[in-house]
Design a protein around this motif. Sequence first.
Motif, PDB file in Angstrom:
ATOM      1  N   CYS A  21      13.859  18.172 -31.496  1.00  0.00           N
ATOM      2  CA  CYS A  21      12.381  18.363 -30.906  1.00  0.00           C
ATOM      3  C   CYS A  21      11.339  18.463 -31.601  1.00  0.00           C
ATOM      4  CB  CYS A  21      12.571  18.834 -29.453  1.00  0.00           C
ATOM      5  SG  CYS A  21      12.285  20.887 -29.746  1.00  0.00           S
ATOM      6  N   GLU A  22      10.168  17.871 -31.327  1.00  0.00           N
ATOM      7  CA  GLU A  22       8.834  18.294 -31.899  1.00  0.00           C
ATOM      8  C   GLU A  22       7.790  18.719 -30.680  1.00  0.00           C
ATOM      9  OE1 GLU A  22       7.590  14.822 -34.008  1.00  0.00           O
ATOM     10  OE2 GLU A  22       9.657  14.428 -34.786  1.00  0.00           O
ATOM     11  N   GLN A  23       7.056  19.470 -31.123  1.00  0.00           N
ATOM     12  CA  GLN A  23       6.080  20.050 -30.034  1.00  0.00           C
ATOM     13  C   GLN A  23       4.775  20.262 -30.828  1.00  0.00           C
ATOM     14  OE1 GLN A  23       7.720  23.762 -28.390  1.00  0.00           O
ATOM     15  NE2 GLN A  23       8.891  22.570 -26.739  1.00  0.00           N
ATOM     16  N   GLU A  24       3.699  19.892 -30.080  1.00  0.00           N
ATOM     17  CA  GLU A  24       2.373  20.002 -30.475  1.00  0.00           C
ATOM     18  C   GLU A  24       1.604  20.754 -29.102  1.00  0.00           C
ATOM     19  OE1 GLU A  24      -1.670  17.476 -31.445  1.00  0.00           O
ATOM     20  OE2 GLU A  24       0.196  16.318 -30.593  1.00  0.00           O
ATOM     21  N   TYR A  25       0.663  21.772 -29.552  1.00  0.00           N
ATOM     22  CA  TYR A  25       0.218  22.791 -28.638  1.00  0.00           C
ATOM     23  C   TYR A  25      -1.218  22.676 -28.586  1.00  0.00           C
ATOM     24  CZ  TYR A  25       4.873  24.557 -29.700  1.00  0.00           C
ATOM     25  OH  TYR A  25       6.011  24.907 -29.865  1.00  0.00           O
TER      26      TYR A  25
END
Length: 302
Positions: free
Chosen positions: A96-100
């Motif tokens: 998974c990849e997350q951007e905040y």
Amino acid sequence: MTDLSYETLKVFEGRAAATSGEGKDPVNEPMIRHWCEAMGDTNPAYAGEDPIAPPTMLQAWTMGGLSGHQGRSAAYDELFALLDGAGYTSVVATDCEQEYLRPLRPGDEITFDAVIESVSERKTTKLGTGHFVTTRMDIRAGGEPAGTHRFRILKYAPARQKDRGKRPRPVINRDNEGFWEGVARHQLLIQRCGGCKALRFPWLPGCNACGSLTWDTVEASGEGTVYSYVVMHHPPFPAFDPPYAVGLIDLAEGVRMVSNVVGVPSDKVRIGQPVRLEFQQVDAELELPVFRAVESMAGGEV
């Protein structure tokens, strides 16, 4: 396994996977505390008078639990039905990849939309052959963009299992060779200190209680109970057939040993369950002491 054309799958790219989804709970301090305790994260930003949520909790606020979410679209189910029908029935999460975009604070109400971002061409991995499906979720807090979560899975048909290898051999040395000689004679031998007469298992060159280096053996009756146990699922070693139960067996003589519990399904093993020793031929060259459950916790025969 049926071959699916890439064009058949590619038409799902860009279609909604969920629309107007709502988090089951607002961002809240109890969930933040549980997360931090589980992760061992003591960052002071996640506690105190004005805490924020750990950024990596982004997905946690969107999870629907066992009951799921209301906003999931038909496209997602259609894609999975198509893959299932072609034989790609297994699934594993790969990354998974997350951007905040902004911190989340207690009280924030979470909403989200999700889209099927990509479906790969057919790929062959160690697990098997299948297609990678990537879903992108755009997450909002109080109506403002808060972050993006990309989740990738592999829908695959499992590879054919290789022939089972030999079970690993026990390490036999001069300290424990007498034990294995006893096993070959279908005897379970326990060491007895020549000084203080304490019984010990596993075998050791000297007594933990008095330090004496002299000893003899007594033969175990073979009766015992399950003191504790685990059920092994992973990793799937070729010579083993998971799930299987590994028990810490309380022998009638007062010592404990680790061995397999057989005779009942692994999910039926219970602490306190009576067991009896038997010797199991696991391959042409190896025989091992195992313990068979002799009655259920309810008192009936197995």
